[in-house]
Design an enzyme around this catalytic site. Structure first.
Site, mmCIF file in Angstrom:
data_model
loop_
_atom_site.group_PDB
_atom_site.id
_atom_site.type_symbol
_atom_site.label_atom_id
_atom_site.label_comp_id
_atom_site.label_asym_id
_atom_site.label_seq_id
_atom_site.Cartn_x
_atom_site.Cartn_y
_atom_site.Cartn_z
ATOM 1 C CD GLU A 9 28.668 37.982 34.310
ATOM 2 O OE1 GLU A 9 29.199 37.673 35.576
ATOM 3 O OE2 GLU A 9 29.008 37.444 32.688
ATOM 4 C CG ASP A 61 28.090 34.164 36.883
ATOM 5 O OD1 ASP A 61 29.209 34.479 37.497
ATOM 6 O OD2 ASP A 61 27.207 34.388 38.260
ATOM 7 C CE1 TYR A 99 30.251 32.678 39.175
ATOM 8 C CE2 TYR A 99 30.926 31.100 40.310
ATOM 9 C CZ TYR A 99 29.772 31.814 40.254
ATOM 10 O OH TYR A 99 28.648 31.432 39.829
#
Length: 705
Positions: free
Chosen positions: A7, A103, A305
């Site tokens: 990404e 992502d 994350y």
């Protein structure tokens, strides 16, 4: 050849390093049978109204509602995007397999799927799904690549969200702007934005309409302990005086005494919203700032994350927990306490049923290098929260004492911490005097039936209006669709019906600021007159109801789980937009006037045969950065720049070669990559001003052509 698409460039570099793609090429890395390329945020977007029919380019009531027969996507018109997409398209066309390394969330899935759709990908697609960017996590992820089709429902939910926002945003914004806007005011309506504004406006209304009332209470001190009368507050001073006279005539008697020992449950691990709430309370950080700092920590491999909505860990992390704690060497004094015994598999921490795409935010164990003060604070909050989850519970004693003076009953409560437990981790924090007093209100031992003299008095007070929302309390209200919930377990149950997603709520709040619908006064969020007028004008409850918007969010989550169809969601939204349009067209409301700065656009003169509709004001700060595609642009002292400038580095100066740019020229650079011809540039070494077009190249440099 296997083509990996990340990404952003920095993530592509990390992945390439781990899988052995060491050779740097133009727009990708190559080696060991892999090619690793990247996007930088959104490369594609849903088509705009005028892409379906030229008639929809003008803002006209008679053209509403705009319902495309089917929704299409297009590449963003930016030279950097077009160049990098060309590289991706070529690699994908020649690939044997594509690995989606986007992502690991709904938005990331949508970005990648649209790029692959536009690149006409026909080869098998695998999915890299990881919760941190450490070398170990990337290696494990490549060993356990999943079929891309496993995430079709996630993509469907992302598509449904984008289409829903398009249908409501495009139609409702034009509808209310043309019906109620004046002086080129654009009245922005959004699926999440408008109910969020309604929450703030409703609170503002309650505050504005609140009537302060005086009251009097009877209090007394017995054995150095203050008791308060349990009767209703008195409305007049005369009644209070009579009560005081009565109390002076009677001794104080203890009627009940209860001391209970209990435990204060350990705090839950952080999800993104809880982290944003606490950082706003502790450091005054905005939700947007906290998201920026946690994203930087994630990219530095220090935390997992961040864009998550769960406070639990998956059960397979339990065996790894001791290793993570051992690596947190700066916190050794605390980790040694935990590691002295085997780490328990607590249900309040490890629960697969409570984990969705990702687990709660925790440190990875990677040792932090040089961090900014803001990053250190956020990192410290995350580490301490993990340690607190495994620390001994905090033991407290709560005392309740009841008494009476004659026939008037009194009550006093106290709380004493017997064992600090997990609170030791937070001793460094400065508590307010009020908090400290409440936490250590040690009371003497009382005997039921004991009696003695006391010191009665009158307390004079005033009722307080509801408090303004802060970013912390607004985030909680968004999470629970406006319901006031203090209990963590209940809040967990309401998350499915919250408005917005953890990753988008910060941007929604920032949008309300940019639209001048709300403003900040110290820490408080206050609705402006424009914001209040807009909510008052919207008569359709559906547009401003947090609860109903929360139900839409729940349906989006059901789509993600494969329990609700995208087509059904689209049909519901189309029906709603059609009904909304018909209702607004036939109703009347107040005209809303937003004071705006003069723009470079002008209306055609009165003598024109055909008058063009007023163009919406250009607001650069509503646009996304063309380089990272992730953050919005911000107005600085000398330039427009990416909100995340320290990492991204993108900016457009207000003045180039002696020429001050208009908002329209800046907008053209951002949206088209070039301006129309501009006169008056001062070139070093030239005696005369020159004219030309400004163009933005693939590296986002601005040149004169």
């Amino acid at each position: 050849m296997k083509v990996c698409i990340a990404e952003k460039p920095s993530v592509a570099k990390d992945i390439a390093s781990v899988i052995g793609a060491k050779q740097r090429k133009d727009g990708y890395y190559e080696g060991n049978g892999y090619q690793v390329t990247w996007t930088f945020g959104h490369f594609c977007t849903l088509k705009e109204p005028h892409d379906y029919t030229p008639q929809w380019k003008s803002w006209r009531l008679e053209d509403l509602p705009m319902i495309p027969p089917s929704f299409g996507i297009k590449l963003i018109d930016n030279s950097g995007v077009l160049k990098q997409f060309g590289i991706i398209e070529k690699l994908v066309q020649e690939a044997d397999e594509v690995i989606n390394c986007g992502d690991a969330g709904q938005e990331g899935e949508l970005i990648q799927r649209w790029v692959l759709l536009k690149a006409k990908c026909t080869v098998p697609v695998k999915r890299l799904w990881i919760s941190s960017l450490t070398e170990v996590a990337i290696k494990e992820g490549f060993e356990k690549l999943q079929e891309g089709s496993k995430f079709d429902n996630l993509y469907a939910a992302g598509s449904a969200r984008a289409i829903g926002d398009w249908l409501l945003g495009m139609n409702a914004t034009r509808l209310f702007t043309k019906k109620y806007g004046q002086n080129k005011a654009v009245l922005s309506i959004g699926r999440v934005q408008t109910p969020t504004l309604a929450i703030i406006a409703q609170r503002q209304k309650e505050i504005n309409e609140f009537v302060i009332e005086e009251y009097w209470e009877l209090k007394t001190i017995y054995r150095e302990t203050e008791f308060t009368a349990t009767i209703d507050r008195l409305k007049t001073f005369e009644k209070a005086e009579k009560g005081l006279a009565y109390l002076m005539e009677h001794p104080f008697e203890i009627t009940d005494y209860e001391k209970k020992e209990g435990k204060e449950g350990n705090p839950k691990l952080y999800d993104l919203t809880a982290l944003q709430v606490d950082s706003n309370k502790k450091y005054g950080y905005s939700a947007e700032d906290t998201l920026k700092y946690i994203q930087l920590l994630y990219e530095k491999k220090l935390v997992t994350y961040p864009r998550v909505d769960t406070t639990y860990l998956s059960e397979d992390l339990h065996p790894k927990m001791a290793g993570i704690l051992q690596q947190l060497t700066p916190y050794r004094q605390y980790t040694e306490v935990i590691l002295a015994n085997p780490i328990p598999k607590l249900k309040a921490v490890f629960d697969d049923k409570k984990v969705t795409d990702h687990h709660a935010i925790i440190p990875t164990g990677v040792s932090p290098g040089a961090l900014s003060l803001d990053e250190k604070r956020i990192y410290d909050m995350i580490v301490r929260r993990l340690l607190a989850a495994f620390y001994p519970e905090c033991r407290v004693a709560t005392t309740t004492v009841l008494g009476k003076v004659g026939q008037v009953e009194f009550k006093a409560t106290g709380k004493q911490i017997l064992e600090m437990g997990w609170r030791e981790l937070y001793q460094h924090e400065t508590a307010t005097k009020k908090d400290a007093a409440e936490a250590e209100k040690v009371m003497p031992n009382f005997e039921i039936g004991e009696s003695g003299p006391h010191e009665p008095r009158i307390h004079h007070g005033k009722t307080s209006p509801p408090k303004n929302y802060t970013e912390a309390t607004l985030l909680r209200a968004m999470e629970t669709a406006g319901k006031q919930v203090d209990d963590d377990e209940m809040r967990e149950l309401l998350k499915d019906n919250g408005i917005g997603r953890p990753s988008t709520r910060a941007n929604i709040i920032e949008t309300l600021f940019r639209r001048k619908y709300i403003e900040k006064k110290k820490k408080n969020l206050v609705a402006t007159q424009t914001g209040m007028d807009l909510i008052d004008t919207i008569q359709v409850e559906l547009l401003k109801s947090a609860e109903l918007t929360g139900l839409w969010e729940k349906k989006l989550r059901l789509i993600e789980k494969g329990e609700y169809a995208l087509e059904d969601f689209k049909k519901e939204l189309i029906d709603m937009v059609v009904n909304l349009t018909q209702e607004v067209k036939r109703t009347h409301g107040r005209i809303i006037n937003v004071i705006t700065e003069p723009t470079t656009t002008t209306d055609q003169g009165a003598g024109s045969a055909k008058k063009s509709p007023p163009k919406p004001e250009i607001d650069i700060e509503t646009l996304h950065c063309p380089k990272c595609k992730d953050k919005l642009l911000k107005k600085g002292k000398t330039a427009f720049g990416c909100v995340n400038f320290q990492v991204c580095g993108f900016k457009i100066p207000y003045q180039l070669m002696g020429k001050t740019l208009t908002n329209k020229q800046v907008y053209d650079l951002l949206s088209k990559g070039k301006t129309t011809k501009i006169k008056g540039f001062q070139i070093p070494g030239s005696d005369h001003p020159v004219e030309g077009k400004l163009e933005m190249d693939g590296d986002f440099n601005i040149n004169l052509a």
